[in-house]
Design a protein around this motif. Structure first.
Motif, PDB file in Angstrom:
ATOM      1  N   ASP A  28       1.217  -1.596   0.219  1.00 42.63           N
ATOM      2  CA  ASP A  28      -0.007   0.154   0.170  1.00 42.63           C
ATOM      3  C   ASP A  28       0.573   1.558  -0.333  1.00 42.63           C
ATOM      4  OD1 ASP A  28      -2.506  -1.270  -0.098  1.00 42.63           O
ATOM      5  OD2 ASP A  28      -2.822  -1.072   1.809  1.00 42.63           O
ATOM      6  N   SER A  29       1.850   1.257   0.846  1.00 41.77           N
ATOM      7  CA  SER A  29       2.846   2.610   0.427  1.00 41.77           C
ATOM      8  C   SER A  29       3.726   2.734  -0.405  1.00 41.77           C
ATOM      9  CB  SER A  29       3.920   2.432   1.868  1.00 41.77           C
ATOM     10  OG  SER A  29       4.781   1.331   2.053  1.00 41.77           O
ATOM     11  N   SER A  30       3.873   1.938  -1.308  1.00 39.18           N
ATOM     12  CA  SER A  30       4.555   1.958  -2.450  1.00 39.18           C
ATOM     13  C   SER A  30       3.598   2.525  -3.080  1.00 39.18           C
ATOM     14  CB  SER A  30       4.590   0.742  -3.562  1.00 39.18           C
ATOM     15  OG  SER A  30       4.951  -0.671  -2.330  1.00 39.18           O
ATOM     16  N   SER A  31       4.892   3.436  -4.093  1.00 46.49           N
ATOM     17  CA  SER A  31       4.468   4.582  -5.025  1.00 46.49           C
ATOM     18  C   SER A  31       5.194   5.243  -6.165  1.00 46.49           C
ATOM     19  CB  SER A  31       5.242   5.896  -4.725  1.00 46.49           C
ATOM     20  OG  SER A  31       6.548   5.561  -4.683  1.00 46.49           O
ATOM     21  N   TYR A  32       5.826   3.671  -6.847  1.00 47.38           N
ATOM     22  CA  TYR A  32       5.614   2.820  -7.604  1.00 47.38           C
ATOM     23  C   TYR A  32       5.823   1.527  -7.911  1.00 47.38           C
ATOM     24  CZ  TYR A  32       9.257   4.113 -11.837  1.00 47.38           C
ATOM     25  OH  TYR A  32       9.736   4.091 -12.625  1.00 47.38           O
ATOM     26  N   HIS A  33       6.013   0.515  -8.955  1.00 52.75           N
ATOM     27  CA  HIS A  33       5.821  -0.402  -9.405  1.00 52.75           C
ATOM     28  C   HIS A  33       6.950  -0.845 -10.519  1.00 52.75           C
ATOM     29  CE1 HIS A  33       2.774  -1.006 -12.661  1.00 52.75           C
ATOM     30  NE2 HIS A  33       2.683  -0.169 -12.075  1.00 52.75           N
ATOM     31  N   VAL A  34       7.936  -2.175 -10.545  1.00 55.89           N
ATOM     32  CA  VAL A  34       7.558  -2.898 -11.890  1.00 55.89           C
ATOM     33  C   VAL A  34       6.772  -4.213 -11.817  1.00 55.89           C
ATOM     34  CG1 VAL A  34      10.104  -3.814 -12.467  1.00 55.89           C
ATOM     35  CG2 VAL A  34      10.232  -2.213 -10.627  1.00 55.89           C
ATOM     36  N   SER A  35       6.398  -4.295 -13.323  1.00 51.39           N
ATOM     37  CA  SER A  35       5.096  -5.201 -13.345  1.00 51.39           C
ATOM     38  C   SER A  35       5.699  -6.651 -14.709  1.00 51.39           C
ATOM     39  CB  SER A  35       3.883  -4.538 -13.755  1.00 51.39           C
ATOM     40  OG  SER A  35       3.729  -3.869 -12.781  1.00 51.39           O
ATOM     41  N   VAL A  36       5.890  -7.800 -14.191  1.00 52.64           N
ATOM     42  CA  VAL A  36       6.917  -8.541 -14.901  1.00 52.64           C
ATOM     43  C   VAL A  36       5.485  -9.090 -15.354  1.00 52.64           C
ATOM     44  CG1 VAL A  36       8.082 -10.604 -15.218  1.00 52.64           C
ATOM     45  CG2 VAL A  36       8.648  -8.699 -13.659  1.00 52.64           C
ATOM     46  N   TYR A  37       5.514  -9.436 -17.008  1.00 52.91           N
ATOM     47  CA  TYR A  37       4.430  -9.894 -17.338  1.00 52.91           C
ATOM     48  C   TYR A  37       4.493 -11.459 -18.108  1.00 52.91           C
ATOM     49  CZ  TYR A  37       1.184  -6.040 -16.073  1.00 52.91           C
ATOM     50  OH  TYR A  37       0.652  -5.229 -15.830  1.00 52.91           O
ATOM     51  N   GLU A  38       3.791 -12.418 -18.722  1.00 54.28           N
ATOM     52  CA  GLU A  38       4.802 -13.993 -18.746  1.00 54.28           C
ATOM     53  C   GLU A  38       3.498 -14.128 -20.262  1.00 54.28           C
ATOM     54  OE1 GLU A  38       6.078 -18.179 -17.807  1.00 54.28           O
ATOM     55  OE2 GLU A  38       4.410 -16.829 -16.694  1.00 54.28           O
ATOM     56  N   LEU A  39       4.186 -14.887 -21.314  1.00 56.83           N
ATOM     57  CA  LEU A  39       3.660 -14.501 -22.264  1.00 56.83           C
ATOM     58  C   LEU A  39       3.593 -16.279 -22.384  1.00 56.83           C
ATOM     59  CD1 LEU A  39       2.233 -14.767 -25.180  1.00 56.83           C
ATOM     60  CD2 LEU A  39       4.675 -15.048 -26.212  1.00 56.83           C
ATOM     61  N   PRO A  40       2.414 -17.163 -21.685  1.00 58.47           N
ATOM     62  CA  PRO A  40       2.014 -18.286 -21.287  1.00 58.47           C
ATOM     63  C   PRO A  40       2.640 -19.250 -22.955  1.00 58.47           C
ATOM     64  CG  PRO A  40      -0.258 -17.180 -20.649  1.00 58.47           C
ATOM     65  CD  PRO A  40       0.896 -16.132 -21.554  1.00 58.47           C
ATOM     66  N   ALA A  41       3.333 -20.153 -21.845  1.00 59.11           N
ATOM     67  CA  ALA A  41       4.546 -21.488 -23.287  1.00 59.11           C
ATOM     68  C   ALA A  41       3.328 -22.350 -23.759  1.00 59.11           C
ATOM     69  CB  ALA A  41       4.659 -22.392 -21.916  1.00 59.11           C
TER      70      ALA A  41
END
Length: 256
Positions: free
Chosen positions: A243-256
């Motif tokens: 909740d206290s985060s101001s920033y994020h790094v999101s990792v998305y996957e292409l399903p095999a």
């Protein structure tokens, strides 16, 4: 009527063209390169074997250290001036770069089958329409091999609204005079960063417009592109997203 004063090009004229040679000093986050590189090296180890692709490779601030770790890195960038800075750095001539729109579909001569496609330093937000951002997801997915990862970073809209507006100095390694004013425009789902730079005893104005999106909207774009969320961190350090985060790094996957 008094004569018109000489003026700079419009502020939206590409900052990358005018200040490419100072970009690393002025606009790259202080101390952020090492953590970003370490995060991506860790992801590359968890992804299928294959090259990495940086969308908006710019001066190679991230790509060159990744190559130093023995990873094959390619890039896309719209600014020949930024890529020229990359080429002047040790190892910069060995990295394949396509000049063009990083949200566009892969071209015939572009290597495919990437293990990781990434976009860092808020560059994804410079796509200022939802259609362009969705196209970026879709075309990142087309560039990935099955099991490959698409990674981006972004501000949280709530943090932009509460702590990121106003004017503040930009700390930079050259100790140059740089001020940034950030304004939020909720009706357009955008924020604007206006930079005032003292350059050769002249004040210059640089404007960069971004479109912000909530994590939920990004996840919907990813799903529409056939990607699924694999992990979300509170930054490139890998800190937990909370909740206290101001920033994020999101990792998305292409399903095999």
């Amino acid at each position: 009527m008094p004569p018109a004063l000489p003026q700079d090009p419009p502020p939206e004229a590409a900052y990358a063209a005018r200040f490419a040679f100072r970009y690393d000093d002025w606009f790259a986050p202080a101390g952020g390169t090492d953590t970003t590189v370490a995060f991506l090296v860790s992801l590359a180890k968890a992804a299928p074997p294959g090259p990495l692709l940086e969308l908006g490779i710019g001066t190679g601030r991230i790509a060159l250290p990744l190559a130093g770790h023995g990873l094959a890195v390619h890039g896309i960038d719209s600014s020949p001036q930024m890529v020229a800075q990359l080429r002047e750095k040790p190892g910069g001539r060995e990295i394949p770069v396509t000049i063009g729109d990083f949200a566009a579909p892969p071209v015939d001569d572009e290597p495919g089958g990437y293990a990781v496609v990434y976009v860092a330093n808020g560059t994804f937000g410079e796509l200022i329409t939802q259609a362009d951002q969705l196209a970026c997801f879709t075309n990142a997915a087309r560039r990935l091999q099955p099991g490959g990862l698409f990674v981006l970073d972004a501000h949280l809209p709530e943090a932009l609204a509460t702590v990121s507006s106003g004017t503040q100095p930009v700390n930079n390694s050259s100790q140059d005079f740089v001020l940034r004013t950030r304004s939020i425009h909720p009706a357009q789902q955008r924020y604007v960063s206006d930079y005032v730079v003292l350059d050769d005893d002249r004040l210059r104005h640089v404007r960069v417009t971004f479109r912000y999106a909530s994590p939920g909207e990004l996840d919907l774009m990813a799903a529409a592109a056939g990607l699924q969320l694999r992990h979300r961190a509170g930054g490139w350090s890998g800190a937990p997203f909370k909740d206290s985060s101001s920033y994020h790094v999101s990792v998305y996957e292409l399903p095999a």
